[in-house]
Write a protein that holds these residues in place. Structure first.
Motif: not given
Length: 287
Positions: A58-77, A86-91
């Motif tokens: 999924a990350i390889a598919a786009a230059p803009l990666v939006v993350v919206c998961v349960s917590d920061y541990d899940a973001v790291a996973d 890539r530009v990661v937008v962590n929401l």
């Protein structure tokens, strides 16, 4: 649907993540999605999204990666593999320190990072009523502002990555204070047979009136000077005592008004009894 916008990836398809992906699709962006439970993507795929087999794909598919998961541990996973270009937008909601650490990790792996907070319910995402606040390098925000506008009204708070999370903390405290105040008031009125629905018009008017005081309070807080334009701390203390006394006599939980009174009592003991209510900011600044 014709997709003509910047490709985007959304990692995490809970209620909010699904709303984000849907908003991107409506705005015409080729949208790749991933979720641990793949079936969450079924409706989005029907509407034109592409389901990736893994976070890395999924990350390889786009230059803009939006993350919206349960917590920061899940973001790291889910931020798996290289992030070059890539530009990661962590929401995802979290603390300022975790946002700063994640920004450093994304940079180490070759990506850019924006932290963000969504100040809206999922149903509002994709409309002007949804406010999304971002922090991180301004050039990154400017480069993707038009794409992110598909999610709602954007606000860049500053370069420091933790600023968005800090603002979210402050806004949550404000929200809980307002909601708890309404619910406490509804409990008091309930003892008199007044429904919460009947209380609503007065509550909404009161909230609007108090909101009108905020510009003056903000100026006082910034200046560190608290004129008693709308009553002194001592005057408020007398009213607080009435609320505590009546709550206890009615058998209603008095913890909230007691806490409010305790803060005001400490402000008065510190010499602010004749000052305006904004002087209580000094209590919140004290551990």
């Amino acid at each position: 649907m014709m997709h003509t916008g910047t490709p985007v990836t959304v990692l995490g398809l809970g209620l909010m993540g699904g709303a984000l992906a849907g908003a991107f699709l409506r705005a015409g962006h080729p949208t790749t999605v991933w979720n641990r439970t793949a079936s969450r993507a079924d409706d989005l795929v029907t509407r034109g999204a592409t389901l990736a087999e893994s976070p890395a794909a999924a990350i390889a598919a786009a230059p803009l990666v939006v993350v919206c998961v349960s917590d920061y541990d899940a973001v790291a996973d889910v931020l798996d593999g290289p992030l070059d270009g890539r530009v990661v937008v962590n929401l995802t909601s979290g603390t300022p320190s975790r946002a700063r650490a994640l920004a450093a990790e994304v940079a180490r792996r070759g990506g850019g990072y924006l932290d963000g907070g969504i100040m809206a319910v999922p149903e509002a995402v994709g409309t002007a009523d949804a406010l999304l606040a971002y922090s991180g390098p301004r050039p990154l925000y400017d480069a993707h502002e038009r794409t992110l506008a598909g999610l709602g009204t954007g606000l860049h708070l500053g370069e420091e990555p933790g600023l968005s999370a800090t603002h979210e903390m402050a806004t949550l405290v404000l929200m809980w204070g307002m909601l708890d105040g309404f619910l406490n008031g509804a409990a008091i009125l309930g003892t008199a047979g007044v429904s919460a629905t009947a209380y609503l018009p007065l509550a909404q008017t009161a909230i609007g009136s108090v909101a009108g005081w905020l510009p003056g309070y903000a100026r006082q807080v910034d200046a560190g000077v608290y004129p008693a334009d709308d009553g002194t701390v001592d005057t408020h203390l007398a009213a607080m005592a009435h609320v505590v006394e009546e709550s206890e006599s009615l058998g209603v939980n008095a913890e909230l008004p007691k806490l409010v009174r305790a803060l005001a009592e400490r402000a008065a003991a510190a010499g602010h009894g004749a000052d305006g209510y904004a002087a209580l900011v000094e209590q919140f600044r004290t551990p």
